[in-house]
Each structure stands twice: as C-alpha cells, then as structure tokens.
Design an enzyme around this catalytic site. Structure first.
Site, PDB file in Angstrom:
ATOM      1  N   GLY A  65     -14.807  71.935  83.164  1.00 37.84           N
ATOM      2  CA  GLY A  65     -16.093  72.145  83.771  1.00 37.84           C
ATOM      3  C   GLY A  65     -16.752  72.794  83.649  1.00 37.84           C
ATOM      4  N   ASN A  67     -17.233  75.233  80.628  1.00 38.37           N
ATOM      5  CA  ASN A  67     -17.101  74.599  78.589  1.00 38.37           C
ATOM      6  C   ASN A  67     -18.487  73.787  78.468  1.00 38.37           C
ATOM      7  OD1 ASN A  67     -15.061  76.254  77.744  1.00 38.37           O
ATOM      8  ND2 ASN A  67     -14.384  74.415  77.118  1.00 38.37           N
ATOM      9  N   THR A 267     -14.732  60.488  70.324  1.00 43.27           N
ATOM     10  CA  THR A 267     -14.322  61.088  69.483  1.00 43.27           C
ATOM     11  C   THR A 267     -13.607  60.914  68.347  1.00 43.27           C
ATOM     12  OG1 THR A 267     -14.066  62.899  70.306  1.00 43.27           O
ATOM     13  CG2 THR A 267     -15.601  62.881  70.437  1.00 43.27           C
ATOM     14  N   ASP A 297     -12.381  76.467  64.553  1.00 42.89           N
ATOM     15  CA  ASP A 297     -11.469  76.244  65.754  1.00 42.89           C
ATOM     16  C   ASP A 297     -11.576  75.134  66.144  1.00 42.89           C
ATOM     17  OD1 ASP A 297     -10.799  76.990  67.536  1.00 42.89           O
ATOM     18  OD2 ASP A 297     -10.986  78.806  68.140  1.00 42.89           O
ATOM     19  N   ASP A 303     -15.518  69.310  73.517  1.00 48.60           N
ATOM     20  CA  ASP A 303     -16.497  69.752  75.014  1.00 48.60           C
ATOM     21  C   ASP A 303     -17.957  69.400  74.589  1.00 48.60           C
ATOM     22  OD1 ASP A 303     -14.328  69.766  76.526  1.00 48.60           O
ATOM     23  OD2 ASP A 303     -13.935  71.770  76.723  1.00 48.60           O
ATOM     24  N   GLY A 348     -13.534  80.406  68.488  1.00 52.06           N
ATOM     25  CA  GLY A 348     -14.172  79.976  70.559  1.00 52.06           C
ATOM     26  C   GLY A 348     -14.115  78.951  71.500  1.00 52.06           C
TER      27      GLY A 348
HETATM   28  P1  ADP Z   1     -11.171  67.187  71.333  1.00 50.65           P
HETATM   29  O1  ADP Z   1     -11.712  68.319  71.422  1.00 50.65           O
HETATM   30  O2  ADP Z   1     -12.012  66.426  72.055  1.00 50.65           O
HETATM   31  O3  ADP Z   1      -9.967  66.570  71.057  1.00 50.65           O
HETATM   32  P2  ADP Z   1     -12.558  65.845  68.608  1.00 50.65           P
HETATM   33  O4  ADP Z   1     -11.103  66.381  68.757  1.00 50.65           O
HETATM   34  O5  ADP Z   1     -13.135  64.273  68.335  1.00 50.65           O
HETATM   35  O6  ADP Z   1     -12.876  66.183  70.277  1.00 50.65           O
HETATM   36  O7  ADP Z   1     -13.658  66.076  67.730  1.00 50.65           O
HETATM   37  C1  ADP Z   1     -15.187  65.795  68.710  1.00 50.65           C
HETATM   38  C2  ADP Z   1     -16.193  65.824  68.229  1.00 50.65           C
HETATM   39  O8  ADP Z   1     -16.402  67.152  66.884  1.00 50.65           O
HETATM   40  C3  ADP Z   1     -16.043  64.897  66.889  1.00 50.65           C
HETATM   41  O9  ADP Z   1     -16.599  63.260  66.850  1.00 50.65           O
HETATM   42  C4  ADP Z   1     -16.609  65.400  65.917  1.00 50.65           C
HETATM   43  O10 ADP Z   1     -17.933  64.972  65.420  1.00 50.65           O
HETATM   44  C5  ADP Z   1     -16.617  66.945  65.909  1.00 50.65           C
HETATM   45  N1  ADP Z   1     -15.013  67.599  64.836  1.00 50.65           N
HETATM   46  C6  ADP Z   1     -13.988  67.377  64.883  1.00 50.65           C
HETATM   47  N2  ADP Z   1     -13.284  67.727  64.496  1.00 50.65           N
HETATM   48  C7  ADP Z   1     -14.194  67.759  63.017  1.00 50.65           C
HETATM   49  C8  ADP Z   1     -13.924  68.637  61.710  1.00 50.65           C
HETATM   50  N3  ADP Z   1     -12.162  69.365  60.914  1.00 50.65           N
HETATM   51  N4  ADP Z   1     -14.784  68.543  61.073  1.00 50.65           N
HETATM   52  C9  ADP Z   1     -16.283  67.854  61.181  1.00 50.65           C
HETATM   53  N5  ADP Z   1     -16.152  67.883  62.564  1.00 50.65           N
HETATM   54  C10 ADP Z   1     -15.547  68.124  63.602  1.00 50.65           C
END
Ligand code: ADP
Length: 364
Positions: A65, A67, A267, A297, A303, A348
C-alpha cells in the site's frame, strides 16, 4: 456537469522492512593437513536449529500500500493512503508524506507496525517472515469507507489488509462509479479468488506468477471469441520465451467470463509488460526499458509500475479522455515500464521510485 479532479485512494499496508544480508563459511579439512580451513563460502538462509551471522542490516519503509501510494505521488497523481502503523512506524508515515502522499487517514494504533524480516543471500535468494501488525488493526466500517471515497475517482487495492476490508472498499467504490484497480498480491487462496467480485473491477494488475496463480484458481473457461487470433503471441512481437509463455496465460485469464470487461495488465520482469483491453482489438506489448546501468534491486519494480500506470490513467481522466485507444494505452505502458526500469537501477523500494520529471527527462 464538470467532473471532480482525479484523486486516488489507496487502502493498503504499511510495513517496516528489515533486511539481513547473510553469508557464512563452511569449514572442511584439507586432505593432507590436520587443520580445518574455511575452504568455501556458502550463501544461504538460516535453517531450523541453526544460527548464522548477518553481514549487513538495513531497515526501510515498505508494504505494498505504502509503495504503490508513494509511486502514484512520485508520478504526479493526487493520492491518499488509508492504513495503520504502530508508534514504531511514525517515521514511515513521515517519509510517505514527504513524498507527496496524503496521510491524514493513516492511524497510529497500539502494537507494532507490520513488519517484514527479509533474509537475503548474495546469490539473490530471499526468505521473508511477515508480521501483519497494525495492517490488520483497522475495522473498515461503511461510514468511514464512504467518507474516504467521497472525493476519489480511482481506488487501488492490494492484498495485505483484511480481505473483508478489500471487499468492502471495492464494492462501495464500484457502486459509486469509481475506477477500481486491484493487484492481488500476495495471492489470495483459491476459495477467495473464486468468490471475488471480479466484475466490479476496472483494472487487474498482475505479474506473470500472479497471472498463472489466478488462472489456476479460476479455471480456464475460454469463450469462443478468445480463440480469435489464437493463443500464440502476435507475429510482430519479439520471440522472448518469457513473453510467449506468459501471453497465453494472460489471454486465457482476460477471456474468463468474470474478467471479460476488465482491463488486464501483466508485467513480466525484464521482458516488459502486456495489456489486454477488452474494448481494443489488439493486445499491447511493451518491452522493458533499456537501462542506463546495472540492475541493482528489483524490489518494488512492480509497485513503481503500478503507481505510474495509475497516475497516467488519472491524467487521462483529467483530460476528459475516458476512452482507451491502442495509442494512449501503449503510451501508458511505455511510461510505466520506463519508471520501473529506473526503479531497478537503484536499491530500495520507496527510495528507488523515480520522480516524474526524471522519467520525463529519460523519455526525452
Ligand atoms: P513484480 O515486482 O511485481 O514482480 P516485475 O518483476 O514484473 O514486477 O517488474 C515490473 C516491471 O519492472 C516490468 O514490467 C519491467 O518494466 C520492469 N523491470 C523489472 N525487472 C527489470 C529488469 N531487469 N530490467 C528492466 N526492467 C525491469
């Protein structure tokens, strides 16, 4: 009649996240010597009966919430958070306020703030113990819900508060014509998923794991229209394995009869994001943003994506554009993937959410 300016209400969790970075040495005899030497380092998390040392400790603000509310605010949206902390969490509320979140409806209650104890290995694995603390202290009474919703145009919910509260906010918001957005994280049990009022939902936001979990619980019920275009990714999309594995799941999910009028966004980490908008002919795919630096990270990337997506929806609402087109929906996803990409470049969760002006500058 002029509409009220956009305002997003987030009813959700606020946590203190405590990170313990661990590594420990395993001792083994060197064959022809009698002494035991620390011959290799094992990156691990603690097991029953074991004590290991943490090499680094960090405490940060967290909770889905908090974040997501912070991300809406950083993205330029007007946002209020309804939630609770204990006395020990007042600093988190101050942090949220300084990021632009309206915290007038965050209560300070007896007992501890929700807490996540996170063990991290240098290999990137983690183990988490969650204590819900103050996140389960509020009773969501109908009068309070209505007064919180009175000036809201959008509501954003996750699953880190009592399920009854989530349902009550969703039902009241839907009855008032408010745009409803749900991120089912952590994943509710199957019986709750099956009885959830999905038709009250304007937007469902999931990652690929959540999409699969939801589909498994709801069961696949493809309507004949689903099979228009089939389940393989459109020919013009790139041939990423993660994308071709996730697309059929999202397509089946969005064609489920209970979600047939809900916009679904999924995503897929470094593979980007997919949106299936029932009023549009084609599914939308946007690749992840090209990073300017290493992945530091990924905590909170989803979020951050969510907050930027919602702030974008709020801007569309304020401009009087209440119809999604292939172009404006694609732009929303591009903006959100760029913000999330900038988020993974920094450590973070709250601290790594970029400001709107920095995302604008990145996009040129
Ligand atoms: P969650 O944190 O809910 O698991 P995701 O891992 O799918 O969500 O990541 C959310 C979004 O963050 C992705 O759609 C992408 O745009 C971005 N993202 C996540 N990891 C990467 C990465 N290694 N390189 C570039 N963008 C990333």
């Amino acid at each position: 009649m002029s509409q009220i300016p956009s305002h997003c209400l987030v009813r959700g969790s606020i946590n203190i996240d405590e990170f313990f970075h661990g590594k420990f040495y395993h001792y083994q005899p060197i064959h022809f010597l009698i002494f035991y030497f620390p011959t290799y380092i094992v990156n691990d998390v603690v097991r029953p009966g074991e004590t290991i040392s943490s090499t680094k400790f960090e405490r940060r603000a967290g909770g889905k919430g908090a974040n997501q509310a912070a991300a809406v605010a950083q993205a330029g949206g007007r946002v209020s958070l309804v939630g609770a902390v204990g006395e020990d969490g007042k600093w988190v509320v101050n942090d949220l306020e300084s990021m632009g979140v309206n915290v007038d409806s965050v209560s300070v209650v007896e007992g501890p703030t929700g807490r996540a104890i996170i063990q991290l290995t240098p290999a990137g694995e983690n183990c988490i113990i969650l204590h819900r603390g103050a996140n389960f202290a509020l009773e969501d009474l109908p009068d309070q819900i209505v007064s919180h919703l009175v000036s809201s145009t959008h509501i954003l919910l996750q699953n880190e508060i009592p399920w009854s509260g989530t349902l009550a906010y969703l039902e009241h918001a839907h009855a008032r014509g408010i745009i409803t957005i749900f991120n089912p994280s952590p994943m509710p049990p199957a019986d709750q998923i099956r009885s959830f009022p999905w038709t009250a939902l304007s937007w469902l936001l999931v990652n690929e794991v959540e999409a699969e979990g939801l589909l498994n619980s709801l069961g696949s019920q493809p309507s004949p229209s689903l099979l228009d275009g089939g389940l393989s990714t459109p020919a013009e999309w790139p041939a990423f394995p993660a994308l071709s594995a996730t697309y059929p799941i999202v397509k089946k999910l969005s064609s489920h009869q209970c979600l047939s009028s809900t916009n679904v966004v999924c995503t897929i980490g470094p593979a980007g994001a997919i949106a299936i908008i029932p009023t549009l002919t084609d599914a939308i795919y946007v690749p992840a943003a090209k990073l300017q630096g290493d992945v530091r990270d990924t905590t909170g990337a989803g979020d951050c994506f969510t907050g930027y997506l919602i702030a974008g929806l709020m801007r569309l609402y304020d401009s009087g554009t209440n119809t999604l087109s292939q172009d404006n929906a694609t732009d929303l996803l591009i903006y959100s993937t760029h913000a999330a990409g900038m988020c993974v470049e920094k450590r973070g969760a709250l601290e790594s959410i970029p400001r709107r002006m920095d995302v604008d500058a990145r996009l040129g």
